[in-house]
Design an enzyme around this catalytic site. Structure first.
Site, PDB file in Angstrom:
ATOM      1  N   SER A 147       0.914  -1.327   0.054  1.00 50.32           N
ATOM      2  CA  SER A 147      -0.074  -0.048   0.037  1.00 50.32           C
ATOM      3  C   SER A 147       0.863   1.219   0.092  1.00 50.32           C
ATOM      4  O   SER A 147       0.398   2.368  -0.137  1.00 50.32           O
ATOM      5  CB  SER A 147      -0.815   0.042   1.111  1.00 50.32           C
ATOM      6  OG  SER A 147      -0.326   0.178   2.359  1.00 50.32           O
ATOM      7  N   LYS A 190      -6.242   3.994   8.408  1.00 46.95           N
ATOM      8  CA  LYS A 190      -5.448   4.904   7.914  1.00 46.95           C
ATOM      9  C   LYS A 190      -5.808   6.360   7.623  1.00 46.95           C
ATOM     10  O   LYS A 190      -5.336   7.218   8.228  1.00 46.95           O
ATOM     11  CB  LYS A 190      -5.160   4.333   6.369  1.00 46.95           C
ATOM     12  CG  LYS A 190      -4.355   2.805   6.358  1.00 46.95           C
ATOM     13  CD  LYS A 190      -4.082   2.477   5.099  1.00 46.95           C
ATOM     14  CE  LYS A 190      -3.471   1.096   5.076  1.00 46.95           C
ATOM     15  NZ  LYS A 190      -3.031   0.706   3.621  1.00 46.95           N
TER      16      LYS A 190
END
Length: 785
Positions: free
Chosen positions: A679, A722
């Site tokens: 990611s 996140k």
């Protein structure tokens, strides 16, 4: 055969009685009509016609209630009894058939015919043959029946007149009025004997069946009596020898418990079989103790005990909200289960798997579900279990064998429908002793677990009514077949706002109560709680937050005692006094736009984090250096991003041979912490692009997404955590993959309002949003559009 004699006689109906010719008997007469018939008969020639009623219960019979055929009888004697009753002695003379009723009041009078005489010689042989068959059948009947006197058999066998044979046997043997009437109505002696023969054959067959049944029952009774007698003898012998009868009393106690336990048929038979083995063993034998343990397990299991579910949806919702903040998906699923249970009573227990970071309340929500359903709760930790026998038990051939922990937990619960929590199911392992995860496949399958068979018990136990719940921190280590049997519910980490609510509504009151503090003796402001959350804990759940609150309560309790004060106030300024210096700091957004520095977003087991990725470019030979304890997947993402930059070198205005003359060094700070995953692909690519082009990256932007060689941006996981990390760090714009748009529904609306969330599909879009100015080639492309 023709009618040769017609008579007119008074008729007396008999109840439950049939008289045959040549038969002498007495009976009592009490009905007015019957007494009137007797008086009329005595005035004439003392003859009366006796006929049986079809139904003996009728008090006042009509013509339709009386059979047509009866017996002309002679009144021998009359005796008046107290209460207007007359006892009559009569002798049967001959059969008669009613032709016509000539009078019905004050008594019945009938015109009847009698049988005509016939030539006996003509039918003598046939009569003799039929009589012999009847006698043979009668002898067999007498042998089987215990109700007939042997003298009757003697009388019948010495009888010379075969014509009277049927009447004597019918009068003394047959029970049913219908059968007697059938014989009486047969004027022809051959037909009479044949009818009797059929009745005797039928009755003999019935007697044979009855005797078989009685013999079978007698054998069973004899066996029980014999066992009882032998046991009593054994007790007496043991008493005489001075031996303890403790073993026999123990056997009796077990036998009584087995009878009272209401066991299923298979378990009942197995328990009795083992008890019989135990009763034949010496009291001190080793095998005896094994059997006793086995019997105790069978008798202690809740084969039929169930708790009644509380199906009140409002009550369940209230309990779940009392115990836990948030967790809407879990609460909704439990309410749905209760709603379906109200509609269908036979629903199998669901198998739910709660997946989430440590401390988010997976185990405690299971307890709340049990309380909401009014069920017993049992917890079995399967973390670290590596032996298949832990689930299914050991066979009894092994020394020290015991049932598996599934059956042991059901016994502990005391009901067959508890809420059963299998904790840490993702931490099971396997070795040479078997694979416990495979053993759980049957347990956690609603189509199979109704017939779960433990190796120790070797009996079927129904687990279909158990509500199985499992918990895990990750799904990666759970075998696919096992995961397929469970309904997965993800419990994400808590936001700062949720932690604040949990602390103020649940944790602080709970810890104050545990530390014996009054409701108003401790005051902690919301701002102080936020400070504890941000600077003294780093987790997705609230376990460490509760520990910090407990530490504050302990120190506050001492102050309350020492200073004899009523209230202790905890503020941001005096927080260090209670918890020490802050342990954690969160990465804050950079103040200025920097070249080669980009902010990425990462997921960890304790929540989301921001990563500051640094890149420098320097003259060299084309090396790509990666530092900061990066995993293989992360390194591959960096190489893929670098290849993407090389493929777009013309658009970026880079020399064709820049990769041969420039070294790139990518570093992610906090090098002691291992990092992996795809990611950070777009973040590293952006940082490298910035360093090569000398274009600063906007300091207020953070991003996450996987990159391909062609610059496409692929979706990632852990988006909620996140974005929460970006918000905490002061970021105002977040770049995410377009494919993750569906995950935005999980983000709290107050967080989404404060952030500019940009969704991208290509790396070019990332550069447009994140760089302070665009590379020349991309800017030209935009102008052409």
């Amino acid at each position: 055969m023709s009618n040769d004699d017609i008579k007119r006689l008074p008729l007396l109906p008999l109840r439950g009685l049939t008289i045959f010719p040549y038969m002498v008997l007495h009976f009592d007469v009490g009905r007015a009509k019957s007494i009137a018939a007797l008086e009329a008969a005595m005035i004439e020639n003392q003859e009366i016609f006796l006929v049986t009623q079809k139904d003996s219960k009728i008090e006042d019979p009509t013509i339709d209630d009386i059979y047509e055929v009866g017996t002309i009888s002679k009144i021998k004697q009359l005796l008046k009894l107290p209460g207007d009753t007359i006892r009559v002695l009569v002798e049967g003379l001959e059969r008669g058939r009613i032709l016509e009723y000539t009078k019905e009041d004050p008594y019945f009078e009938v015109e009847l015919m009698t049988p005509a005489a016939y030539d006996k010689k003509e039918i003598e042989l046939q009569l003799e043959a039929t009589s012999r068959s009847v006698l043979s059948a009668f002898e067999k009947y007498v042998k089987l029946s215990n109700k007939i006197s042997p003298e009757i058999l003697l009388t019948v066998t010495t009888l010379e007149d075969n014509e009277r044979l049927a009447d004597i046997i019918a009068a003394n043997t047959l029970v049913k009025i219908e059968d007697k009437q059938c014989i009486l109505e047969s004027f022809d002696p051959i037909v009479r004997l044949e009818s009797l023969y059929e009745i005797l054959i039928r009755e003999t067959e019935i007697l044979e069946i009855e005797n078989k049944i009685s013999m079978r029952v007698k054998k069973q009774i004899d066996k029980v009596q014999r066992e009882y007698y032998l046991r009593e003898q054994l007790k007496a012998i043991q008493k005489e020898l001075g031996e303890s009868d403790g073993n026999s009393s123990e056997i009796e106690e077990y036998r009584k418990r087995i009878e009272e336990a209401n066991l299923p048929e298979e378990a009942y038979e197995k328990a009795n079989k083992e008890l019989d083995r135990l009763s034949s063993m010496a009291p001190g034998s080793a095998e005896g103790s094994v059997i006793r343990t086995y019997l105790d397990w069978i008798l202690d299991l809740p084969w039929n005990n169930e708790t009644v579910d509380n199906l009140d949806l409002a009550n369940a919702e209230r309990i779940l909200n009392e115990d836990h903040y948030g967790m809407e998906m879990v609460k909704e699923r439990v309410i749905e289960y209760l709603a379906v249970r109200q509609l269908t009573k036979n629903m199998k227990g669901p198998i739910l798997c709660f997946v989430g970071a440590p401390g988010v309340g997976k185990t405690s929500i299971a307890k709340s579900i049990a309380r909401a359903l009014n069920r017993k709760f049992v917890r079995m930790s399967v973390g670290g279990v590596r032996d298949e026998a832990e689930i299914r038990g050991h066979r009894r051939t092994y020394v020290g064998a015991i049932p598996g922990r599934i059956i042991a937990s059901i016994k502990q619960a005391g009901t067959k429908n508890p809420v059963f929590l299998l904790d840490e199911i993702d931490k099971m392992s396997s070795d040479f002793r078997g694979d416990p995860a495979s053993a759980l496949l049957e347990v956690l399958d609603a189509e199979q677990n109704y017939a779960f068979r433990d190796h120790y018990l070797e009996l079927v136990f129904d687990l279909s009514k158990v509500m199985f719940l499992t918990t895990a921190n990750t799904l990666d280590t759970i075998p696919r077949p096992l995961l397929d049997r469970m309904e997965v519910i993800h419990i994400s980490g808590y936001t700062e706002e949720e932690k604040l609510n949990i602390a103020s509504k649940y944790l602080i009151p709970k810890q104050m109560k545990e530390h014996g503090m009054a409701d108003n003796s401790l005051s902690i402001s919301d701002k102080t709680i936020r400070s504890i959350i941000n600077h003294y804990t780093r987790e997705s759940g609230v376990r460490n937050l509760e520990r910090q609150i407990a530490a504050i309560c302990r120190k506050s309790a001492r102050i309350l005692i020492d200073k004899k004060t009523d209230t202790v106030r905890i503020t941001e300024s005096n927080l260090e006094k209670y918890l020490g210096i802050p342990r954690y700091r969160y990465n804050k957004a950079e103040q200025n736009d920097e070249i080669g520095i980009a902010t990425g977003l990462a997921w960890t087991s304790v929540g989301g984090e921001t990563l500051s990725i640094e890149v420098v470019s320097m003259p060299g030979t084309g090396k790509l250096v990666l530092t900061g304890q990066l995993g293989d997947v992360m390194k591959e993402s960096a190489r893929a991003g670098f290849s993407y930059i090389r493929s777009r070198s013309k658009e970026f205005g880079l020399p064709d041979d820049f990769h041969e003359k420039t070294d790139i060094h990518i570093h992610i700070p906090e090098g002691a912490i291992p990092k992996d995953g795809p990611s950070a692909g777009i973040t590293m690519t952006l940082a490298v692009t910035s360093a090569l082009l000398d274009i600063p990256v906007k300091s207020n932007v953070a991003m996450t997404g996987e990159i391909t060689l062609r610059g496409r941006v692929l979706p990632i996981g852990g988006l909620k955590e996140k974005i929460l990390a970006a918000h905490r760090a002061g970021i105002t714009k977040v770049i995410i993959p377009k494919s993750n748009e569906k995950d935005l529904a999980d983000i709290p609306s107050n967080i989404k309002k404060k952030l500019d969330i940009v969704m991208v599909e290509t790396m070019d879009e990332v550069l447009r949003h994140a760089l302070s100015r665009l590379p020349v080639g991309i800017a030209d492309e935009d102008k052409k559009r």
